[in-house]
Design an enzyme around this catalytic site. Sequence first.
Site, PDB file in Angstrom:
ATOM      1  N   GLU A 264      46.460  50.054  97.490  1.00 44.12           N
ATOM      2  CA  GLU A 264      46.121  50.933  96.365  1.00 44.12           C
ATOM      3  C   GLU A 264      47.367  51.508  95.696  1.00 44.12           C
ATOM      4  O   GLU A 264      47.432  52.694  95.358  1.00 44.12           O
ATOM      5  CB  GLU A 264      45.180  52.051  96.824  1.00 44.12           C
ATOM      6  CG  GLU A 264      43.834  51.539  97.336  1.00 44.12           C
ATOM      7  CD  GLU A 264      42.840  52.656  97.643  1.00 44.12           C
ATOM      8  OE1 GLU A 264      43.236  53.843  97.598  1.00 44.12           O
ATOM      9  OE2 GLU A 264      41.666  52.342  97.933  1.00 44.12           O
TER      10      GLU A 264
ATOM     11  N   GLU B  81      37.494  46.407 100.966  1.00 43.29           N
ATOM     12  CA  GLU B  81      36.909  47.404 101.862  1.00 43.29           C
ATOM     13  C   GLU B  81      35.589  47.879 101.291  1.00 43.29           C
ATOM     14  O   GLU B  81      35.497  48.142 100.087  1.00 43.29           O
ATOM     15  CB  GLU B  81      37.818  48.640 102.030  1.00 43.29           C
ATOM     16  CG  GLU B  81      39.054  48.448 102.859  1.00 43.29           C
ATOM     17  CD  GLU B  81      39.874  49.733 102.965  1.00 43.29           C
ATOM     18  OE1 GLU B  81      40.995  49.652 103.477  1.00 43.29           O
ATOM     19  OE2 GLU B  81      39.402  50.805 102.532  1.00 43.29           O
TER      20      GLU B  81
END
Length: 345
Positions: free
Chosen positions: A118, A262
């Site tokens: 991220e 995820e």
Amino acid sequence: MDLWFWLVFIMIVAPTVPGSAAGTVGVNYGRLASKLPSPGEVVELVRSLGVTKVRIYDTDATVLQAFANTSIELTVSVPNNDIPALATNISTAQNWVNSSILLFYPQTKVTTILVGYEVLTAGQHIMPYLLTAMENIHSALATLKIDSQVKVSTTHSLNILNMTSPPSLCSFDHEAIVRPLLQFLSKTGAPFMVNIYTFSTFQQDKGRNFPESFALLKPTGFVVVDPISRLRYENLFLAQLDAVYSAIDNFGFSDIQVAVSETGWPFTGKSGASVRKSRSYNQHVARLCLSGAGTPLVRDRPIEVFIYSLFNEDLQPSSLGTFGLYFTNKSRVFDFDTRTLQPSK
């Protein structure tokens, strides 16, 4: 979000048209936990879930060795702190590939390298280095002639989008960085990886615009309609996945596959978390993938997901609660086996 959710209908929805092949279900194997089973034991636990893909958050040698000569595909990761060095010196990237990938490949079936976590939303100071690090690693793989077998990508939060609804109007923040990144993924055939947590979205929404069942992927007849595309969404997961596809398409890269790096629902530690809901969410996601149905926007591309997570990582700080399919003593949090799940219709 409110504009999109004005168009909500309670109705019976026609079955989704299936895609050409089933998607895949993998699992995230994090190790921020006390008294974890050995990597060899983990291989057997993974097999008991019926999954064929595993993502790890580094390139730990004992883990890579444990998965050697299995049919399980591995996605490995480069920590955020290592990105500047890999970007600054191509020989550093070559050495990293030699020691972290080539030393174990092809006995260990590494298929994807994720550079950073991220970065575009959580790693502002290393953002300028990300694409160059990815390019250097890809160049090292190309030199070894394994760049067609091992792809290079990175993970993203949904916060990379300027909005998440309606899906058809979504685009990216940081255009100057995202566009070259998409060009790289398109050129190399690598997937765009995104973390999707419908639990988090529901916690923020607090039921104002949609019921919890919509976030849990439970078919109740509740449907949301995109006012622009007129596509109907039976659950939040598909709506958020199409938001990413729309953002990519709005940048002119309709050839890029989106994979979910995820996703999951906590079983404890937060209001709204429970074993029952975690089991239900993970099973619904797995069934959706196994159906090969794709999304309302992109019906011809099966969905690939990595469930978060294999273990209840007690040393992993999380604002969303505790996730996991297994406790660290190898007992199951709940029954989950993709081989026994019937695909969604």
